[in-house]
Design a protein around this motif. Structure first.
Motif, short mmCIF file in Angstrom:
data_model
loop_
_atom_site.label_atom_id
_atom_site.label_comp_id
_atom_site.label_asym_id
_atom_site.label_seq_id
_atom_site.Cartn_x
_atom_site.Cartn_y
_atom_site.Cartn_z
N PRO A 141 0.83 -1.22 0.00
CA PRO A 141 0.00 0.00 0.00
C PRO A 141 0.85 1.27 0.00
O PRO A 141 0.53 2.25 -0.68
CB PRO A 141 -0.80 -0.09 1.31
N TRP A 142 1.97 1.22 0.70
CA TRP A 142 2.88 2.36 0.75
C TRP A 142 3.43 2.64 -0.65
O TRP A 142 3.49 3.78 -1.10
CB TRP A 142 4.02 2.05 1.74
N MET A 143 3.78 1.57 -1.37
CA MET A 143 4.31 1.74 -2.73
C MET A 143 3.24 2.31 -3.65
O MET A 143 3.51 3.17 -4.48
CB MET A 143 4.78 0.39 -3.28
N GLU A 144 2.02 1.81 -3.50
CA GLU A 144 0.95 2.28 -4.39
C GLU A 144 0.66 3.76 -4.18
O GLU A 144 0.40 4.49 -5.13
CB GLU A 144 -0.30 1.42 -4.20
N ALA A 145 0.72 4.21 -2.93
CA ALA A 145 0.51 5.63 -2.66
C ALA A 145 1.70 6.45 -3.17
O ALA A 145 1.53 7.52 -3.77
CB ALA A 145 0.31 5.85 -1.16
#
Ligand code: HEM
Length: 397
Positions: free
Chosen positions: A110-114
Motif C-alpha cells: 500500500p505504501w508503494m501504491e501511494a
C-alpha cells in the motif's frame, strides 16, 4: 570442453548481448573462452552450475582481498553475502531472511501504491518524463530507504555511492572506476556506520533495527559483515529494479502495440513483468568458482576455473523457450533465471517483482498514450548490469 572464440568483454562493447550470447551458445552451452574462463550460456547448464555446492562463490571474495587496498570497499566486497559460502553464507542469509520477511515485503505494497501516484503527479508537470529518473530510480530507492530507515532526502547521496561501487562487481574495472569506488565506499560506510549506531541507541521498526535485533538473539554478525550487508541491500535494492523497469519500458514502447496490450489488459501486468525479466535480464551474469573438479551439464570443469553463468543467455535458450527472442507474456516454459538459482537465489525477488508491477500498473493507468521520445536508445553495461542512462517519453503521446 569446447573452445569458443569469445571474450568476456565482448558484452561490454555496445553490441546486442543476446546475439553475442546466442553465438556462444551455438558453439556449446558450456564452453572454454578466452582468459581461461568457462562460459555457461544454456538454461539447463546454468541451472546445473548454480545448483552445485561445488560451484562456490567464496573464491571471488578472496580476489578482492588482493585487488583492493585496505578499507571500506575491500571490506564490503570480501564480506558480500553473494560471495560467501557455507558456513558463513547460511548464517548471514538466515539473519536477513529473518528480518526481510514476506510479511515485511507485503506490508510495503500500500505504501508503494501511494508513493508511485505522488511520483507520477510530480513527473507529469513536464511535457516529457524521464521514465528512468522520474519513476524507475525513485520508487525502488524510496522503498529500500524506507525499509532500512534511511531518511528519504539522503537517498540520492546513497544511490550515488552505491552506483560508484557497482563497477567492482564486473570482470574488468578501470583504474578510474576503482579509485572512484574506493572513495565512495568510505563515505558510504561512514554514513551507514552512523545510522547503525543511531539504531543501536534507539531501535525503530525498520529492517536495520530488525537485523540488529536478530543479531542480539544469538546470531553472530561482525560489524564489517553488517556494513557489507546493508550496503549490498541498498545497492541490490534499487539498481536492478530500476533497470528492470526502464529496460522493460523501452521494450514495450519501441513497439507501441506492446504497450497498448498492457493498457488494454490483453496482457496482465504480472505476466508482462515475468516476461520482461526473461527478455531483458537486468543482471546478465553471475560468477562461480568450483572448489573441486565438477561436471556442468556433462562437461568436466577443473577446480578453480572461473565460471561465468550468463543468466541472459539461459533466458533466451531455444531449448527452454519457444521463440525465445519474441516477447510473449504468459508464455509457457521454466521460470527465467534472472534472480539466479540455488543457495544465492535473490532475496529481493518478491519485492522487486512487486515494485515493477506497481510501477507498470500505475504508469499504464495514468498514461495510456505514453510514447517514446528518444531517437536512439543508448545502452550501457556496468559490471554485470545492463541498462539505459535515461528514457524520455511523452505522457500524452
Ligand atoms: C529486478 C531486480 C533484481 C534482480 C534482477 C536481482 C538479481 C539477483 C541475482 C542474479 C542474485 C544472485 C547473485 C549470485 O548468485 O551471485 C541476487 C542476489 C541477491 N539479491 Fe537480488 N535482484 C533484484 C532485486 C533485489 C532487491 C530489490 C533486493 C533487496 C532489497 C535484492 C537483494 C539481493 C540479495 C541480498 C542477494 C544475495 C543473496 C545471497 O547471496 O544469498 N535483490 N539478486
Amino acid at each position: 570442453v569446447l573452445q569458443a572464440d569469445f571474450r568476456l568483454t565482448d558484452l561490454e562493447e555496445g553490441r546486442d548481448p543476446y546475439e553475442v550470447l546466442a553465438a556462444l551458445r551455438a558453439v556449446a552451452p558450456v564452453a572454454e573462452v578466452e582468459g581461461g574462463y568457462v562460459a555457461v550460456s544454456g538454461h539447463a547448464a546454468a541451472l546445473d552450475a548454480m545448483r552445485q555446492p561445488g560451484c562456490a562463490s567464496g573464491p571471488i571474495a578472496l580476489l578482492y582481498l588482493d585487488a583492493l587496498p585496505e578499507g571500506a570497499a575491500r571490506d564490503e566486497m570480501s564480506h558480500r553475502i553473494n560471495f560467501l559460502d557455507a558456513p558463513d553464507h547460511p548464517r548471514v542469509r538466515g539473519l536477513v531472511a529473518k528480518a526481510f520477511t514476506p510479511r515485511r515485503v507485503a506490508a510495503m505494497q500500500p505504501w508503494m501504491e501511494a508513493t508511485i501516484e505522488g511520483l507520477l503527479d510530480a513527473a507529469e508537470a513536464h511535457d516529457t518524463v524521464d521514465l528512468l529518473f522520474d519513476v524507475a530510480h525513485q520508487l525502488p530507492s524510496l522503498v529500500i530507504s524506507e525499509m532500512l530507515g534511511v531518511p528519504a532526502e539522503d537517498r540520492d547521496l546513497l544511490t550515488g555511492f552505491s552506483d560508484a561501487v557497482a563497477p567492482l562487481l564486473g570482470v574488468r574495472v578501470t583504474p578510474e572506476q576503482k579509485a572512484a569506488a574506493v572513495a565512495a565506499a568510505e563515505l558510504f560506510h561512514g554514513y551507514l556506520g552512523a545510522l547503525i549506531d543511531e539504531r543501536l541507541a534507539a531501535p525503530g521498526e525498520d529492517l536495520l533495527s530488525a537485523l540488529l535485533a536478530a543479531e542480539e538473539d544469538g546470531e553472530r554478525l561482525e560489524r564489517v559483515e553488517l556494513l557489507s550487508l546493508v550496503a549490498t541491500l541498498y545497492s541490490a535494492g534499487h539498481r536492478t529494479t530500476r533497470d528492470l523497469f526502464t529496460n522493460g519500458m523501452s521494450v514495450l514502447l519501441t513497439e507501441p502495440d506492446r504497450y497498448r496490450s498492457v493498457v488494454d489488459g490483453r496482457w496482465s501486468v504480472p505476466d508482462v513483468v515475468a516476461e520482461l525479466l526473461r527478455y531483458e535480464t537486468p543482471t546478465l551474469y553471475v560468477a562461480r568458482v568450483p572448489m573441486e573438479p565438477v561436471v556442468i551439464d556433462g562437461v568436466e570443469v577443473e577446480a578453480l576455473t572461473p565460471v561465468i553463468v550468463y543468466l541472459a543467455g539461459a533466458n533466451r535458450d531455444p531449448d527452454a523457450y519457444v521463440a525465445p527472442d519474441e516477447l510473449r507474456p504468459g508464455r509457457e516454459g521454466p521460470p527465467p533465471l534472472s534472480f539466479a538459482f540455488g543457495a544465492h537465489f535473490c532475496l529481493g525477488a518478491a519485492l522487486a517483482r512487486s515494485e515493477a508491477e506497481v510501477m507498470l500498473a500505475a504508469v499504464t493507468r495514468r498514461w495510456p498514450d505514453l510514447a517514446l521520445a528518444e531517437d536512439e536508445l543508448r545502452w550501457h553495461q556496468r559490471g554485470p548490469f545492463r541498462g539505459l542512462d535515461r528514457l524520455q517519453a511523452a505522457p500524452n503521446g
